[in-house]
Structures are given as structure tokens and as C-alpha cells.
Scaffold this active site. Structure first.
Site, PDB file in Angstrom:
ATOM      1  N   LYS A 113      -6.505 -17.931  26.935  1.00 44.95           N
ATOM      2  CA  LYS A 113      -6.575 -16.528  27.134  1.00 44.95           C
ATOM      3  C   LYS A 113      -5.523 -15.944  27.025  1.00 44.95           C
ATOM      4  CE  LYS A 113      -8.804 -12.593  29.565  1.00 44.95           C
ATOM      5  NZ  LYS A 113      -9.900 -12.387  30.785  1.00 44.95           N
ATOM      6  N   LYS A 131      -9.138 -16.729  23.068  1.00 44.66           N
ATOM      7  CA  LYS A 131      -9.484 -15.107  23.314  1.00 44.66           C
ATOM      8  C   LYS A 131      -7.975 -14.567  23.115  1.00 44.66           C
ATOM      9  CE  LYS A 131     -11.102 -11.929  26.496  1.00 44.66           C
ATOM     10  NZ  LYS A 131     -11.415 -11.739  27.919  1.00 44.66           N
TER      11      LYS A 131
HETATM   12  C1  PBG Z   1     -11.536  -9.913  32.549  1.00 43.70           C
HETATM   13  C2  PBG Z   1     -11.780  -9.852  31.048  1.00 43.70           C
HETATM   14  C3  PBG Z   1     -11.170  -9.239  30.143  1.00 43.70           C
HETATM   15  C4  PBG Z   1     -12.106  -9.396  29.116  1.00 43.70           C
HETATM   16  C5  PBG Z   1     -13.048 -10.252  29.331  1.00 43.70           C
HETATM   17  N1  PBG Z   1     -12.892 -10.785  30.575  1.00 43.70           N
HETATM   18  C6  PBG Z   1     -10.389  -8.533  30.182  1.00 43.70           C
HETATM   19  C7  PBG Z   1      -8.938  -8.724  30.703  1.00 43.70           C
HETATM   20  O1  PBG Z   1      -8.705  -9.677  30.813  1.00 43.70           O
HETATM   21  O2  PBG Z   1      -8.095  -7.819  31.175  1.00 43.70           O
HETATM   22  C8  PBG Z   1     -11.815  -8.887  27.650  1.00 43.70           C
HETATM   23  C9  PBG Z   1     -12.708  -8.759  26.437  1.00 43.70           C
HETATM   24  C10 PBG Z   1     -12.595  -7.919  25.743  1.00 43.70           C
HETATM   25  O3  PBG Z   1     -11.539  -7.115  25.474  1.00 43.70           O
HETATM   26  O4  PBG Z   1     -13.578  -7.704  24.760  1.00 43.70           O
HETATM   27  N2  PBG Z   1     -11.334 -11.282  33.127  1.00 43.70           N
END
Ligand code: PBG
Length: 335
Positions: free
Chosen positions: A202, A257
Site C-alpha cells: 500500500k 494499492k
Molecule cells: C485507510 C484506507 C484508505 C483507503 C482504504 N483504506 C486511505 C488511506 O490510507 O489514507 C483508500 C481507498 C481509496 O482511495 O479508494 N486505512
């Protein structure tokens, strides 16, 4: 058929593209409804549906409306749903609502699993919807996100989701060692069949902007970022280490992601590991496609299906996308 000019070109690649039937036969990849997981933003209360400005077509919904969405998913043969809570007024520094058995997510899981047992429910394990500062964990007085103190809360959160009946907990926090510790805790409490979908690779991405608007964490975050726990977009070897660790610690599925700008990461993970790989077509990617299609610059349906196909070609087994219902409707009307 006669041609004015015929050179000696023995290998003509275009023969395999001559008709739609041939093209279908030689297609190397396909997207199906089985690949889709739909992320939904949920709210307290009833009869609520708030449009999300930066994500046209998506809303925050109360649980009665969540059930209507779940019915739509089942009717369209989409197997997966992921829950993201919008917590209003209950935020604190310890994220104490994150593990409340009567909390919004826990209640939503119980409701979904009682009405739609066949739907595979994924729950986000991270503290950002519940913290005043919008970080995914517990912070110290310098605002540094503390790793092990955060994991203590993540374990409680994961167990509360398991008690509610979730199929997969999805840690999206990027703390070190959390997959192994959550697996241990689940097993110790007898939840041997609750899986872990690890957000392993991520990245600290600006493509999450619309999501943070949707859950209301962008104002909490203010000018802070998540760069000391999420990955640097410049790195891929580091992502492979993260995936290897999560798998060694017991992840059942791993995720990359964002999606489209990170297809090289999807492909490298898919080629080097044997666990199922999910890709998250994140909020910013959705927003770009929606905005361009609403402006008349792109054909939404066709560009969407192409995007899904690209995820599959890169090696993704599952796709988390806000367009899941649209993809399903397109695929289901074709067949
Ligand atoms: C938070 C989380 C995020 C997303 C999924 N879980 C945002 C972040 O890490 O700030 C992002 C998903 C998206 O942008 O569609 N734990």
C-alpha cells in the site's frame, strides 16, 4: 478477395484479429463478475444516502440502504463487499470506537451476514476513521504513528469484526508485524476460518484523496501525510519485502494499492508469489474516469472494462472497485 498489392509477408498477426469470433477465441484474459469486490461507505442512522462530491455516483449510506446495495450485488452476482465506516462525532485519540461490538462496522457485518450469508464481507482494519488526527494508528506527542501500540488496538478491532461474523479482515494500516499478531489472536479465539486480506503493498498515494473526503479523514489529517508507514511510490523491491512478510505471517490474500499507476507492482507480485492478489482501483482512479466521462471526454463503460482487463492482464485475481456494480451490469447485459 483480391488486393492491388500483395507483398510476401508470411506472418500476418492481423489474421488472429480478423473477426470478433476469432478475437474472442484468442483472448488471453477476461474479466468476470467473480473478480469484483465493491467498497461501500457506511453511516449511522436510517434512510440516509449522502452523495460523495469527489466520487460521482457513490454515496455514504445508512445500513438500511446498505442492504439494498447488498441485494443489488447478489442480483448482479458480485460476491464481495468491503465496508468503510464514516464515523461522526465519536473520534478520539485511542480510536476506541474501532473495536466496539455495537459499533457501526460490527453492526453492519452482523446485518449483512444474517441477510446475505453468501456475500463475502471484507472489513477494513485500520484506525483512521476513528482517530481525531486521521492517522491509521495511535500517535505519540510528536505525532509519530506508534507501531506496536497501534497493533494492540488493531487486534481488538479484528477480533470484534470476527465476533460479528466477518469473512475477511483487511488490515490497511501498514504497521510492521500486524498480520502475524492478528492471525495469532484470531486463532487463539477460535476464528480459524476468518481470513486475512492484507493490504501488503500500500503506497502513500495522493490517489486516496476522494476516499479521505468520503470518510471525512482529510480534514482530520490536515497537512499531515502517511509517508512513515505507507510505501514510497518510487519503490518496488520494498513492496516485495512487504508482500513476502505478510504471506510468511499468514496472509491469505495480498493487495496492491493503488491500481492502474502500479500495474508493474501487481505484475511482479503475481509472478513471484502464489497467494491470490487483489488490486484496489482506488477512489482517485474512479474519480478521474468519472470526471472525464461526465465531461464527455471518455466513454465510461468501454474505458472501465478496458481498465478491468488491464488489471487481469497484470495478474490480479480480484479487483476492488467503486465501479463493481457498473462492471457487473455491463458484463451481465452482454452475456
Ligand atoms: C485507510 C484506507 C484508505 C483507503 C482504504 N483504506 C486511505 C488511506 O490510507 O489514507 C483508500 C481507498 C481509496 O482511495 O479508494 N486505512
Amino acid at each position: 478477395m483480391s488486393h492491388k498489392i500483395q507483398y510476401d509477408i508470411p506472418i500476418r498477426m492481423r489474421r488472429n484479429r480478423y473477426s470478433s469470433g476469432i478475437r474472442a477465441m484468442v483472448a488471453e484474459n477476461a474479466v468476470t463478475v467473480n473478480d469484483l469486490i465493491y467498497p461501500v461507505f457506511i453511516l449511522d442512522g436510517s434512510n440516509r444516502k449522502e452523495a460523495i462530491n469527489s466520487m460521482p455516483g457513490q454515496s455514504r449510506v445508512s445500513l438500511d440502504n446498505l442492504l439494498l446495495i447488498a441485494q443489488d450485488l447478489v442480483d448482479n452476482k458480485v460476491n464481495g463487499i468491503a465496508l468503510f465506516p464514516v464515523i461522526e462525532g465519536l473520534k478520539d485519540n485511542q480510536a476506541s470506537q474501532s473495536y466496539a461490538d455495537e459499533g457501526l462496522v460490527q453492526t453492519a457485518i452482523r446485518l449483512l451476514k444474517s441477510k446475505f450469508p453468501q456475500l463475502v464481507v471484507f472489513s477494513d482494519v485500520a484506525l483512521d476513521p476513528y482517530t481525531i488526527h486521521g492517522q491509521d494508528g495511535i500517535i505519540d506527542d510528536t505525532a509519530y504513528v506508534l507501531n506496536d501500540e497501534t497493533i494492540e488496538v488493531l487486534i481488538k478491532q479484528a477480533l470484534s469484526h470476527a465476533r460479528a461474523g466477518v469473512d475477511f479482515v483487511s488490515p490497511s494500516d501498514m504497521m510492521d508485524g500486524r498480520i502475524g499478531l492478528i492471525r495469532d489472536a484470531l486463532d487463539q479465539h477460535g476464528f480459524i476460518n476468518v481470513g486475512i486480506m492484507a493490504y501488503s503493498a500500500k503506497y502513500a498515494s495522493k490517489y486516496y484523496g476522494p476516499f479521505r473526503d468520503a470518510v471525512g479523514s482529510s480534514s482530520n489529517l490536515a497537512n499531515a501525510d502517511k509517508k512513515n508507514y505507507q510505501l514510497n511510490p518510487a519503490n518496488i523491491k520494498e513492496a516485495m519485502c512487504e508482500v513476502a512478510l505478510d504471506i510468511a505471517e499468514g496472509a491469505d490474500m495480498v493487495m496492491v494499492k493503488p491500481g492502474l499507476p502500479y500495474l508493474d507492482v501487481v505484475s511482479t507480485v503475481a509472478n513471484n508469489f502464489d497467494k491470490p492478489v487483489a488490486v484496489y482501483h482506488v477512489s482517485g482512479e474512479y474519480a478521474m474516469l468519472k470526471a472525464a466521462s461526465l465531461a464527455g471526454y471518455l466513454d465510461y463503460d468501454a474505458t472501465l472494462i478496458e481498465t478491468m482487463l488491464c488489471f487481469k492482464r497484470a495478474g490480479a485475481d480480484m479487483i476492488w472497485t467503486y465501479s463493481a456494480l457498473d462492471v457487473a451490469r455491463i458484463l451481465n447485459t452482454k452475456s
